[in-house]
Design an enzyme around this catalytic site. Structure first.
Site, PDB file in Angstrom:
ATOM      1  CG  MET A 109      -1.814  -1.250   1.290  1.00 50.68           C
ATOM      2  SD  MET A 109      -2.811  -1.517  -0.203  1.00 50.68           S
ATOM      3  CE  MET A 109      -4.039  -0.251   0.040  1.00 50.68           C
ATOM      4  CD  GLU A 159      -0.518   7.059 -15.506  1.00 50.71           C
ATOM      5  OE1 GLU A 159      -1.661   7.465 -15.661  1.00 50.71           O
ATOM      6  OE2 GLU A 159       0.188   6.633 -16.442  1.00 50.71           O
ATOM      7  CG  ASN A 172      -0.329  -3.378  -7.805  1.00 54.54           C
ATOM      8  OD1 ASN A 172      -0.243  -3.874  -6.677  1.00 54.54           O
ATOM      9  ND2 ASN A 172      -1.185  -2.413  -8.088  1.00 54.54           N
ATOM     10  CG  ASP A 189      -3.423   1.506  -8.634  1.00 58.60           C
ATOM     11  OD1 ASP A 189      -2.618   0.600  -8.338  1.00 58.60           O
ATOM     12  OD2 ASP A 189      -4.084   2.129  -7.789  1.00 58.60           O
ATOM     13  CG  LEU A 229       6.357   1.466  -5.434  1.00 61.49           C
ATOM     14  CD1 LEU A 229       6.344   0.246  -6.344  1.00 61.49           C
ATOM     15  CD2 LEU A 229       7.299   1.242  -4.256  1.00 61.49           C
TER      16      LEU A 229
HETATM   17  C1  GRF Z   1      -6.216  -7.037  -2.241  1.00 63.83           C
HETATM   18  O1  GRF Z   1      -7.553  -6.685  -2.354  1.00 63.83           O
HETATM   19  C2  GRF Z   1      -5.432  -6.500  -3.413  1.00 63.83           C
HETATM   20  O2  GRF Z   1      -6.182  -6.460  -4.580  1.00 63.83           O
HETATM   21  C3  GRF Z   1      -5.115  -5.095  -2.962  1.00 63.83           C
HETATM   22  O3  GRF Z   1      -4.865  -5.209  -1.594  1.00 63.83           O
HETATM   23  C4  GRF Z   1      -5.543  -6.335  -1.065  1.00 63.83           C
HETATM   24  C5  GRF Z   1      -4.522  -7.184  -0.404  1.00 63.83           C
HETATM   25  O4  GRF Z   1      -5.091  -8.231   0.321  1.00 63.83           O
HETATM   26  N1  GRF Z   1      -4.037  -4.534  -3.753  1.00 63.83           N
HETATM   27  P1  GRF Z   1      -4.164  -9.377   0.942  1.00 63.83           P
HETATM   28  O5  GRF Z   1      -3.186  -8.700   1.888  1.00 63.83           O
HETATM   29  O6  GRF Z   1      -3.477 -10.073  -0.185  1.00 63.83           O
HETATM   30  O7  GRF Z   1      -5.101 -10.280   1.680  1.00 63.83           O
END
Ligand code: GRF
Length: 222
Positions: free
Chosen positions: A93, A146, A110, A148, A96
């Protein structure tokens, strides 16, 4: 060192997508070697999962760096030192730094919980519901500077049912994410999928529209 493709995974949270990758490897469907699981959160479930699977882990605290770029440069240097050839963001989260990620262009994917280009960023389930969409989904894309915004490789779709709330939608989508991510990583690891900055190529053909996940797995769109 094993001759299998060497993969690093970054995750900030519970790590259910990491679990799906490890399970696919266990089933023999994903012949790769996970060499590192890294996180910006020392408490991330993903790190505990990696420890249980005897995969080396790395927890770096962004607060101990002067700025984003310094953190990202150190993170990517350590990932490179692990011998990783490919990098998977599985719920990492953080935004970058473009310069830091540049060496990983074409080697980093990703998973994002929306049908990109819709709903980059956060709160994707809520935004799809608020927009009155009738379908939602998840995308796996190559990572660029960019957010996502890199080329989409493959998508999984779910119908939005009347009365759905954010949690219900997330819960229905997650099992699809868990099939989507290992399937795309498999294509990249076997070198069937490539991206050199132009159009992504699958089996040497330009991938003009994202692959679609259905019962059989990933399919090209009709
Ligand atoms: C998922 O919904 C993924 O799409 C998003 O973050 C969430 C991660 O969930 N990028 P987890 O930690 O893999 O359970």
């Amino acid at each position: 060192m094993s001759s299998l493709p060497r993969i690093a995974v970054l995750a900030s949270g519970r790590g259910s997508n990491l679990a799906a990758l490890l399970a696919a490897r266990e089933r023999g469907e994903l012949p790769v070697d996970f060499v590192l699981v890294g996180s910006d959160k020392a408490a991330a479930g993903a790190l505990r999962m990696a420890e249980a699977a005897n995969i080396p882990t790395l927890a770096l605290d962004p607060r101990s760096y002067p700025d984003r770029r310094a953190f990202d440069l150190d993170l990517f240097a350590r990932i490179a030192a692990s011998g990783a050839e490919l990098l998977v963001l599985a719920g990492f989260m953080r935004i970058l730094d473009g310069e830091a990620l540049a060496p990983w262009i074409g080697r980093m994917i990703n998973i994002h919980p929306s049908l990109l280009p819709k709903y980059r960023g956060l709160h994707t389930h809520r935004r799809a519901l608020e927009a009155g969409d009738t379908e939602h989904g998840a995308s796996v894309h190559f990572v660029t500077a960019e957010l996502d915004g890199g080329p989409v490789i493959a998508q999984a779709r779910v119908a939005i049912e009347p009365g759905d709330d954010e949690e219900q939608l997330a819960e229905r989508l997650l099992p699809l994410e868990h099939r989507l991510l290992p399937a795309v990583l498999g294509l990249l690891a076997t070198r069937r999928l490539r991206w050199d900055g132009q159009a992504p190529r699958l089996d040497d053909q330009p991938l003009l529209t994202p692959l679609v996940l259905n019962e059989q797995g990933l399919q090209t769109r009709e």
